[in-house]
Structure formats: C-alpha cells, structure tokens
Scaffold this motif. Structure first.
Motif, PDB file in Angstrom:
ATOM      1  N   ARG A 164      29.539  -0.554  28.362  1.00  0.00           N
ATOM      2  CA  ARG A 164      30.949  -0.933  28.194  1.00  0.00           C
ATOM      3  C   ARG A 164      31.780   0.273  27.787  1.00  0.00           C
ATOM      4  O   ARG A 164      32.890   0.468  28.251  1.00  0.00           O
ATOM      5  CB  ARG A 164      31.090  -1.955  27.056  1.00  0.00           C
ATOM      6  CG  ARG A 164      30.885  -3.365  27.465  1.00  0.00           C
ATOM      7  CD  ARG A 164      30.964  -4.203  26.191  1.00  0.00           C
ATOM      8  NE  ARG A 164      30.666  -5.564  26.457  1.00  0.00           N
ATOM      9  CZ  ARG A 164      31.525  -6.591  26.270  1.00  0.00           C
ATOM     10  NH1 ARG A 164      32.709  -6.380  25.777  1.00  0.00           N
ATOM     11  NH2 ARG A 164      31.162  -7.804  26.555  1.00  0.00           N
ATOM     12  N   ARG A 165      31.209   1.086  26.875  1.00  0.00           N
ATOM     13  CA  ARG A 165      31.951   2.243  26.379  1.00  0.00           C
ATOM     14  C   ARG A 165      32.193   3.231  27.520  1.00  0.00           C
ATOM     15  O   ARG A 165      33.315   3.687  27.739  1.00  0.00           O
ATOM     16  CB  ARG A 165      31.155   2.910  25.241  1.00  0.00           C
ATOM     17  CG  ARG A 165      31.965   3.893  24.406  1.00  0.00           C
ATOM     18  CD  ARG A 165      31.074   4.626  23.405  1.00  0.00           C
ATOM     19  NE  ARG A 165      30.049   5.426  24.043  1.00  0.00           N
ATOM     20  CZ  ARG A 165      30.234   6.627  24.585  1.00  0.00           C
ATOM     21  NH1 ARG A 165      31.412   7.178  24.541  1.00  0.00           N
ATOM     22  NH2 ARG A 165      29.239   7.272  25.149  1.00  0.00           N
ATOM     23  N   LYS A 166      31.130   3.507  28.298  1.00  0.00           N
ATOM     24  CA  LYS A 166      31.272   4.491  29.382  1.00  0.00           C
ATOM     25  C   LYS A 166      32.261   4.023  30.448  1.00  0.00           C
ATOM     26  O   LYS A 166      33.131   4.770  30.863  1.00  0.00           O
ATOM     27  CB  LYS A 166      29.912   4.766  30.024  1.00  0.00           C
ATOM     28  CG  LYS A 166      29.069   5.705  29.180  1.00  0.00           C
ATOM     29  CD  LYS A 166      27.882   6.198  29.975  1.00  0.00           C
ATOM     30  CE  LYS A 166      27.092   7.214  29.165  1.00  0.00           C
ATOM     31  NZ  LYS A 166      25.711   7.335  29.658  1.00  0.00           N
ATOM     32  N   PHE A 167      32.120   2.751  30.860  1.00  0.00           N
ATOM     33  CA  PHE A 167      33.054   2.244  31.871  1.00  0.00           C
ATOM     34  C   PHE A 167      34.461   2.135  31.286  1.00  0.00           C
ATOM     35  O   PHE A 167      35.441   2.414  31.963  1.00  0.00           O
ATOM     36  CB  PHE A 167      32.597   0.891  32.419  1.00  0.00           C
ATOM     37  CG  PHE A 167      31.572   1.048  33.500  1.00  0.00           C
ATOM     38  CD1 PHE A 167      31.925   1.628  34.711  1.00  0.00           C
ATOM     39  CD2 PHE A 167      30.271   0.642  33.313  1.00  0.00           C
ATOM     40  CE1 PHE A 167      30.989   1.793  35.718  1.00  0.00           C
ATOM     41  CE2 PHE A 167      29.324   0.805  34.308  1.00  0.00           C
ATOM     42  CZ  PHE A 167      29.677   1.382  35.515  1.00  0.00           C
ATOM     43  N   GLY A 168      34.536   1.766  30.023  1.00  0.00           N
ATOM     44  CA  GLY A 168      35.841   1.646  29.349  1.00  0.00           C
ATOM     45  C   GLY A 168      36.588   2.974  29.414  1.00  0.00           C
ATOM     46  O   GLY A 168      37.804   3.012  29.649  1.00  0.00           O
ATOM     47  N   LEU A 169      35.877   4.095  29.239  1.00  0.00           N
ATOM     48  CA  LEU A 169      36.520   5.414  29.280  1.00  0.00           C
ATOM     49  C   LEU A 169      37.029   5.726  30.691  1.00  0.00           C
ATOM     50  O   LEU A 169      38.148   6.169  30.871  1.00  0.00           O
ATOM     51  CB  LEU A 169      35.531   6.508  28.845  1.00  0.00           C
ATOM     52  CG  LEU A 169      35.167   6.546  27.358  1.00  0.00           C
ATOM     53  CD1 LEU A 169      34.081   7.593  27.095  1.00  0.00           C
ATOM     54  CD2 LEU A 169      36.409   6.850  26.515  1.00  0.00           C
ATOM     55  N   ARG A 170      36.177   5.447  31.690  1.00  0.00           N
ATOM     56  CA  ARG A 170      36.583   5.728  33.082  1.00  0.00           C
ATOM     57  C   ARG A 170      37.749   4.860  33.525  1.00  0.00           C
ATOM     58  O   ARG A 170      38.536   5.250  34.380  1.00  0.00           O
ATOM     59  CB  ARG A 170      35.425   5.424  34.040  1.00  0.00           C
ATOM     60  CG  ARG A 170      34.450   6.555  34.153  1.00  0.00           C
ATOM     61  CD  ARG A 170      33.374   6.134  35.133  1.00  0.00           C
ATOM     62  NE  ARG A 170      32.354   7.152  35.193  1.00  0.00           N
ATOM     63  CZ  ARG A 170      32.040   7.821  36.294  1.00  0.00           C
ATOM     64  NH1 ARG A 170      32.649   7.555  37.422  1.00  0.00           N
ATOM     65  NH2 ARG A 170      31.104   8.748  36.280  1.00  0.00           N
TER      66      ARG A 170
END
Ligand SMILES: [Zn+2]
Length: 344
Positions: free
Chosen positions: A187-193
């Motif tokens: 979630r964190r990684k996709f949230g950043l992108r």
C-alpha cells in the motif's frame, strides 16, 4: 556500523513472525536492538561452548535456531547452566536472536532446503499456513491502471499474483494476492506512485493456505526408488550415523516424500493425507512407530540431523542481504558441535 535491529529486520522479512508457532519465542531474546554488530555467529543451539566460541571470535551477535529462553524463567541463577550462560552473554555484551518455527515454515526455509537436500522435486508446503492470505484490492481509473500499475507489477522484483477487471465508468479493479505481512508495504509503495491519482484500496482475508509457507514440505523423487537406496541417500545427505525406520520389505519402492525438520510426529497424519509414501523427520517414539507402521514409512533421521542445515541457510540469507550503505558483516558458522546425542 550495522546494529542488531538492522539484522533482525532483514531476517524477519525473510522468516516473518506471523507464521511462527503461537507458543514459540523468536526474535531478539538477549541484548539490545541498538547494539553495533560487525561479526555474527550462527548455530543451532546456544550452549556454554558456543558462548565461548562467540567470545573467542569476538562476535557481538549469535543467531540460533532454538530459542535460548523458551519456558518462562522463574529464576536467573548463575550457579545453574542457563543462568550462568545468560549472565556471561550480558557481561560480554553478546546479543542473541532466535529464528525457530518461522525459519522452518517460511518460503525457501528450513523444510524446503531439507526437501531439496534429499533430491525432491516439485516441493511445496506440507501444511500451508492458513489465515494469512490477503487480497489487496486497488480501484483506479482504467487508463492509469494500465499505464502505471500493471507495468509496475510486471516489473516487480518479487512476483505478485493478481487479477484485474474493468468495472463501471471505465474504472478498473486490480486484486493483488499477498501474505498479510506484505500488504502494508505494498500500500505504501503504490500510495507513493499514485500520490496525485484518484485511487482507493480495500483489503480482505481469504481462507486459502499460503502455498509456499508452512510446516513440513512434500515433493517427489525424480523416479521410484527402492526404500533401501533412499535410506542410504538420506544418511549421506544429512550426515547421519544411523536412521530409525519403520519395518519395510526389501523390494518396497517409494516416490512421494514428506519432510519435517526437528520433531515431526504431529505432521504424520497430514503426510498420510497428502499421499506421502514416507516421512523424514526426527524425535519419533516407539508408540508413534507402532501406530503408523502400516500407513507410512517413518524415517527418524534425528532432530539435530534434520535441522543443522539451518546454519548454512541463515548464512546464505545474510550473505545475500543488501544493507543500507552496503554495510557488511562477518558471518561465522559455529564450529562447536552442539548435537546433544552421541551414537556409540
Ligand atoms: Zn528443533
């Protein structure tokens, strides 16, 4: 310099605490998270001789398979072996981490390499971990899903299983299947992108087991093998002085083999249900052999013998780890033989 917490987090990302037996005691058991570490000693059990070896080798951290503290300590007496050993570790500022059933059950963990060492193929978990499979569902506009998310998934370092479909008004839904301990990071990684792009996540649990994680492994030999030939190969692969085995006939053959490192009598019914011809494990009693002698070939190769691969496995994991700023540690494999059973 690296500290205990850096090494611990690397190890726990490989062998997540979530899959450990609920009565286990894993993680940092002696010392402190912020202690500096340049040399690590790997062993199966922490014994007074292993502690002396760590002192001689100037290792600041011991990583063991069996927890040095397992049953609750009711006293800490330095005139008793365990208390004296714990006092010595504290006096010398030596930290101790245990990776136990989490290392047994993890993907490419101890059971997997035990199966590999016996020449098994198509290896999978014997009893896949349940309750930890999640679906992380991402809702996003179709155009951005197709140009940003799907290419990112295709190029991901660690493969992620997913399905996607177009839903109302040109929005799409991408359902990613992942273990519970990975979804926060995803979630964190996709949230950043996707920071400036409209999207939403939802997450739910599914009951299927995680196929790569679980206690015990099962696989097949490349071809049918005579029991006698298989037993000789087990002895050689695990460096056993002897095996304790169920009665068998000279011409019996086997192909599908289950393994369970350490004490594996609780895996026998699962191995039978999975169609295993044999189970290789340790610590089986007279009554266990008696009860199952017509159902499966039991091979007791020893607790130590089915687990000592842990040391090499853990060394390989640490050697391939990339720490921040490319920091390095010396990885030592204990030379002390900690097998508490001798064969005369
Ligand atoms: Zn064990």
């Amino acid at each position: 310099m690296l500290c205990v917490a850096d090494i611990l987090s690397e190890l726990l990302s490989w062998a997540p605490p979530a899959i450990a037996w609920d009565r286990d005691n894993i993680g940092l058991l002696v010392g402190r998270r912020d202690a500096s570490v340049s040399r690590v000693l790997l062993c199966l059990d922490v014994t007074p001789e292993v502690v002396s070896e760590a002192v001689r080798e100037e290792a600041e951290l011991i990583i063991a398979h069996h927890p040095i503290i397992f049953h609750p300590l009711k006293a800490l007496r330095t005139d008793e072996t365990r208390g004296a050993m714990l006092a010595e570790l504290l006096r010398r500022n030596i930290n101790v981490i245990a990776l136990h059933t989490n290392a047994d059950a993890t993907r490419h963990g101890l059971n997997h390499i035990l199966a590999q060492s016996l020449g098994l193929q198509e290896i999978e978990a014997l009893d896949p971990v349940k309750g930890h499979l999640r679906v992380l569902s991402l809702r996003i506009r179709r155009s951005e899903g197709e140009t940003i998310v799907l290419p990112a998934l295709a190029g991901a370092e660690e493969q992620v299983e997913y399905d996607c479909r177009v839903i109302e008004d040109d929005w799409m839904r991408i359902d990613l299947r992942a273990p519970s301990w990975r979804t926060a990071e995803m979630r964190r990684k996709f949230g950043l992108r996707l920071a400036d792009i409209p999207h939403s996540f939802s997450e739910y649990r599914i009951e299927d087991g995680l196929p790569d994680y679980g206690i015990g492994s099962i696989g097949t030999l490349p071809q049918e093998m005579k029991v006698q030939t298989f037993l000789a190969s087990v002895k050689h692969a695990l460096a056993c002085r002897m095996l304790r085995v169920s009665p068998y006939r000279k011409d019996d053959t086997i192909r599908r083999i289950a393994v369970c490192s350490g004490a594996g009598s609780s895996c026998i019914p699962t191995a039978i249900a999975a169609g295993a011809d044999a189970l290789v494990t340790g610590d089986l009693t007279h009554h266990v052999f008696l009860d199952y002698q017509r159902a499966i070939l039991l091979v007791d190769a020893g607790h130590y013998e089915t687990e000592h691969l842990f040391i090499g496995l853990c060394a390989a994991r640490l050697e391939s780890a990339v720490f921040e700023n490319n920091e390095k540690i010396d990885i030592l494999q204990a030379r002390t033989n900690t097998n508490p059973i001798w064969f005369e």
